[in-house]
Design a protein around this motif. Structure first.
Motif, PDB file in Angstrom:
ATOM      1  N   PHE A 134     -38.994  23.405  43.529  1.00 41.70           N
ATOM      2  CA  PHE A 134     -40.159  22.434  43.762  1.00 41.70           C
ATOM      3  C   PHE A 134     -39.391  20.904  43.907  1.00 41.70           C
ATOM      4  CE2 PHE A 134     -42.051  26.279  42.134  1.00 41.70           C
ATOM      5  CZ  PHE A 134     -43.226  26.118  43.128  1.00 41.70           C
ATOM      6  N   LEU A 135     -39.710  20.236  44.964  1.00 41.20           N
ATOM      7  CA  LEU A 135     -39.255  18.809  44.942  1.00 41.20           C
ATOM      8  C   LEU A 135     -40.033  18.011  43.945  1.00 41.20           C
ATOM      9  CD1 LEU A 135     -38.693  18.639  48.801  1.00 41.20           C
ATOM     10  CD2 LEU A 135     -37.164  19.211  47.093  1.00 41.20           C
ATOM     11  N   HIS A 136     -41.506  18.263  43.782  1.00 39.73           N
ATOM     12  CA  HIS A 136     -42.300  17.608  42.949  1.00 39.73           C
ATOM     13  C   HIS A 136     -43.091  18.716  42.106  1.00 39.73           C
ATOM     14  CE1 HIS A 136     -41.252  13.987  44.937  1.00 39.73           C
ATOM     15  NE2 HIS A 136     -41.491  14.410  45.941  1.00 39.73           N
ATOM     16  N   GLY A 137     -43.731  18.506  41.084  1.00 36.50           N
ATOM     17  CA  GLY A 137     -44.486  19.283  40.149  1.00 36.50           C
ATOM     18  C   GLY A 137     -45.768  19.644  41.175  1.00 36.50           C
ATOM     19  N   PRO A 138     -46.104  20.871  41.403  1.00 31.45           N
ATOM     20  CA  PRO A 138     -47.246  21.019  42.369  1.00 31.45           C
ATOM     21  C   PRO A 138     -48.707  20.638  41.774  1.00 31.45           C
ATOM     22  CG  PRO A 138     -46.709  22.963  40.996  1.00 31.45           C
ATOM     23  CD  PRO A 138     -45.559  22.162  40.712  1.00 31.45           C
ATOM     24  N   ARG A 139     -49.563  19.929  42.647  1.00 32.40           N
ATOM     25  CA  ARG A 139     -50.746  19.745  42.202  1.00 32.40           C
ATOM     26  C   ARG A 139     -51.684  20.749  42.054  1.00 32.40           C
ATOM     27  NH1 ARG A 139     -54.263  14.752  44.789  1.00 32.40           N
ATOM     28  NH2 ARG A 139     -56.303  15.221  43.970  1.00 32.40           N
ATOM     29  N   ALA A 140     -52.624  20.934  41.176  1.00 34.35           N
ATOM     30  CA  ALA A 140     -53.632  22.094  41.143  1.00 34.35           C
ATOM     31  C   ALA A 140     -54.936  21.418  41.008  1.00 34.35           C
ATOM     32  CB  ALA A 140     -52.960  22.883  40.007  1.00 34.35           C
ATOM     33  N   ASP A 141     -55.852  21.602  41.751  1.00 36.28           N
ATOM     34  CA  ASP A 141     -57.263  21.292  41.643  1.00 36.28           C
ATOM     35  C   ASP A 141     -58.231  22.612  41.657  1.00 36.28           C
ATOM     36  OD1 ASP A 141     -56.854  18.274  41.993  1.00 36.28           O
ATOM     37  OD2 ASP A 141     -56.027  18.979  43.794  1.00 36.28           O
ATOM     38  N   LEU A 142     -59.125  22.548  40.529  1.00 39.32           N
ATOM     39  CA  LEU A 142     -59.936  23.694  40.455  1.00 39.32           C
ATOM     40  C   LEU A 142     -61.054  23.267  41.163  1.00 39.32           C
ATOM     41  CD1 LEU A 142     -60.782  26.215  38.848  1.00 39.32           C
ATOM     42  CD2 LEU A 142     -61.953  24.553  37.255  1.00 39.32           C
ATOM     43  N   GLU A 143     -61.307  24.226  42.184  1.00 39.04           N
ATOM     44  CA  GLU A 143     -62.482  24.083  43.175  1.00 39.04           C
ATOM     45  C   GLU A 143     -63.678  24.774  42.649  1.00 39.04           C
ATOM     46  OE1 GLU A 143     -61.510  24.034  47.111  1.00 39.04           O
ATOM     47  OE2 GLU A 143     -60.407  22.390  46.579  1.00 39.04           O
ATOM     48  N   ILE A 144     -63.488  25.983  42.049  1.00 39.74           N
ATOM     49  CA  ILE A 144     -64.772  26.576  41.691  1.00 39.74           C
ATOM     50  C   ILE A 144     -64.416  27.679  40.695  1.00 39.74           C
ATOM     51  CG2 ILE A 144     -64.705  28.240  43.601  1.00 39.74           C
ATOM     52  CD1 ILE A 144     -67.991  26.913  42.109  1.00 39.74           C
ATOM     53  N   ALA A 145     -65.237  27.751  39.452  1.00 33.43           N
ATOM     54  CA  ALA A 145     -65.006  28.798  38.612  1.00 33.43           C
ATOM     55  C   ALA A 145     -66.259  29.243  38.311  1.00 33.43           C
ATOM     56  CB  ALA A 145     -64.357  28.353  37.069  1.00 33.43           C
ATOM     57  N   SER A 146     -66.586  30.715  38.479  1.00 34.94           N
ATOM     58  CA  SER A 146     -67.914  31.376  38.335  1.00 34.94           C
ATOM     59  C   SER A 146     -67.737  32.644  37.789  1.00 34.94           C
ATOM     60  CB  SER A 146     -68.559  31.351  39.732  1.00 34.94           C
ATOM     61  OG  SER A 146     -67.917  32.125  40.676  1.00 34.94           O
ATOM     62  N   ALA A 147     -68.956  33.348  37.551  1.00 33.49           N
ATOM     63  CA  ALA A 147     -68.824  34.780  36.940  1.00 33.49           C
ATOM     64  C   ALA A 147     -69.616  35.547  38.168  1.00 33.49           C
ATOM     65  CB  ALA A 147     -69.744  34.814  35.697  1.00 33.49           C
ATOM     66  N   GLU A 148     -68.734  36.708  38.428  1.00 29.36           N
ATOM     67  CA  GLU A 148     -69.434  37.340  39.611  1.00 29.36           C
ATOM     68  C   GLU A 148     -69.404  38.843  39.003  1.00 29.36           C
ATOM     69  OE1 GLU A 148     -66.864  37.084  43.069  1.00 29.36           O
ATOM     70  OE2 GLU A 148     -67.197  34.820  43.283  1.00 29.36           O
ATOM     71  N   GLY A 149     -70.602  39.076  38.682  1.00 27.99           N
ATOM     72  CA  GLY A 149     -70.788  40.470  37.918  1.00 27.99           C
ATOM     73  C   GLY A 149     -69.963  40.633  36.447  1.00 27.99           C
ATOM     74  N   ALA A 152     -64.525  37.041  35.801  1.00 27.96           N
ATOM     75  CA  ALA A 152     -64.613  35.390  36.075  1.00 27.96           C
ATOM     76  C   ALA A 152     -63.564  35.315  37.122  1.00 27.96           C
ATOM     77  CB  ALA A 152     -64.034  35.141  34.813  1.00 27.96           C
ATOM     78  N   VAL A 153     -64.176  34.431  38.084  1.00 24.84           N
ATOM     79  CA  VAL A 153     -63.286  34.334  39.283  1.00 24.84           C
ATOM     80  C   VAL A 153     -63.186  32.505  39.398  1.00 24.84           C
ATOM     81  CG1 VAL A 153     -63.290  34.226  41.861  1.00 24.84           C
ATOM     82  CG2 VAL A 153     -64.422  36.112  40.378  1.00 24.84           C
ATOM     83  N   ALA A 154     -61.832  32.113  39.438  1.00 18.27           N
ATOM     84  CA  ALA A 154     -61.576  30.690  39.634  1.00 18.27           C
ATOM     85  C   ALA A 154     -60.514  30.396  40.751  1.00 18.27           C
ATOM     86  CB  ALA A 154     -60.836  30.368  38.477  1.00 18.27           C
ATOM     87  N   LYS A 155     -61.050  29.568  41.632  1.00 19.49           N
ATOM     88  CA  LYS A 155     -60.349  29.385  42.925  1.00 19.49           C
ATOM     89  C   LYS A 155     -59.621  27.783  42.754  1.00 19.49           C
ATOM     90  CE  LYS A 155     -61.856  29.779  47.105  1.00 19.49           C
ATOM     91  NZ  LYS A 155     -62.602  29.853  48.457  1.00 19.49           N
ATOM     92  N   VAL A 156     -58.396  27.806  43.099  1.00 15.59           N
ATOM     93  CA  VAL A 156     -57.707  26.500  42.800  1.00 15.59           C
ATOM     94  C   VAL A 156     -56.766  26.128  43.895  1.00 15.59           C
ATOM     95  CG1 VAL A 156     -55.622  25.586  41.356  1.00 15.59           C
ATOM     96  CG2 VAL A 156     -57.117  27.214  40.342  1.00 15.59           C
TER      97      VAL A 156
END
Length: 211
Positions: A134-149, A152-156
């Motif tokens: 990695f040339l730089h530390g990766p950027r991570a942004d939480l887009e959604i975190a929800s419960a489906e049944g 727990a589902v989280a999209k980054v």
């Protein structure tokens, strides 16, 4: 000199010496253990507290994205999750590059693992080996975190700059690798079972994202 007289002289000298020793050793000098002080241990530096690792600050967008899941799972911590997701991202990217199936297996759902193994097998068929950094530390942004049944589902969204060194089949230690640098923008969706004793998330889906 008579023996009796010599004994008397030595006895007097001994008495004087003992009296002087009592004057010196029989008195308390300075602070004593009974004063309540602790005796320092020589050769050891004073203990210092371990530095406390600071979690990344969580912005309002991440808190809003996590609101749905926190309604079902109040213990969900967006800051800790983002940091853990970033570490998982780096481990998975490196594991895929080196073909480390053992490192990948506990981090992926069976369907994602199957897809990754197909890519690894294709590279092995070509006889290539790869290293990635990695040339730089990766950027991570939480887009959604929800419960489906019961999940727990989280999209980054991950943004990263990578450099790959690809060694061709049969290359020796002196061979120059092919260098590839690229920027990636991807959505990674993680899942875990709600209420399970195992708190670990696994990667369930990878999709392209806008940079």
């Amino acid at each position: 000199m008579p023996v009796e007289f010599s004994i008397v002289i030595f006895a007097v000298i001994a008495a004087v010496v003992l009296f002087q020793l009592y004057n010196v050793l029989g008195k308390k000098v300075g602070r004593q253990p009974e004063d309540g002080s602790k005796v320092p241990v020589l050769g050891k530096a004073p203990a210092t507290p371990e530095p406390v690792a600071k979690m990344p600050a969580v912005d309002a967008a991440a808190l809003a994205a996590a609101a749905s899941l926190r309604a079902r799972d109040p213990g969900f911590d967006p800051g800790k999750f983002i940091e853990g997701a970033r570490q998982a991202y780096e481990t998975i990217v490196r594991g895929y590059a080196t073909g480390d199936r053992a490192a990948l297996k506990p981090l992926l759902t069976p369907s994602v693992l199957e897809s990754f193994e197909a890519g690894i097998a294709a590279r092995e068929t070509r006889g290539e080996t790869e290293e990635v950094e990695f040339l730089h530390g990766p950027r991570a942004d939480l887009e959604i975190a929800s419960a489906e049944g019961d999940k727990a589902v989280a999209k980054v969204r991950f943004l990263a700059e990578l450099r790959s060194k690809i060694f061709p089949a049969g290359a020796d230690a002196t061979a120059e690798p092919r260098i590839e640098e690229r920027r990636t923008a991807e959505h990674w969706t993680f899942e875990r079972s709600l209420g399970a004793t195992d708190p670990n998330w696994v990667l369930a889906r990878v999709e392209p994202a806008n940079a």
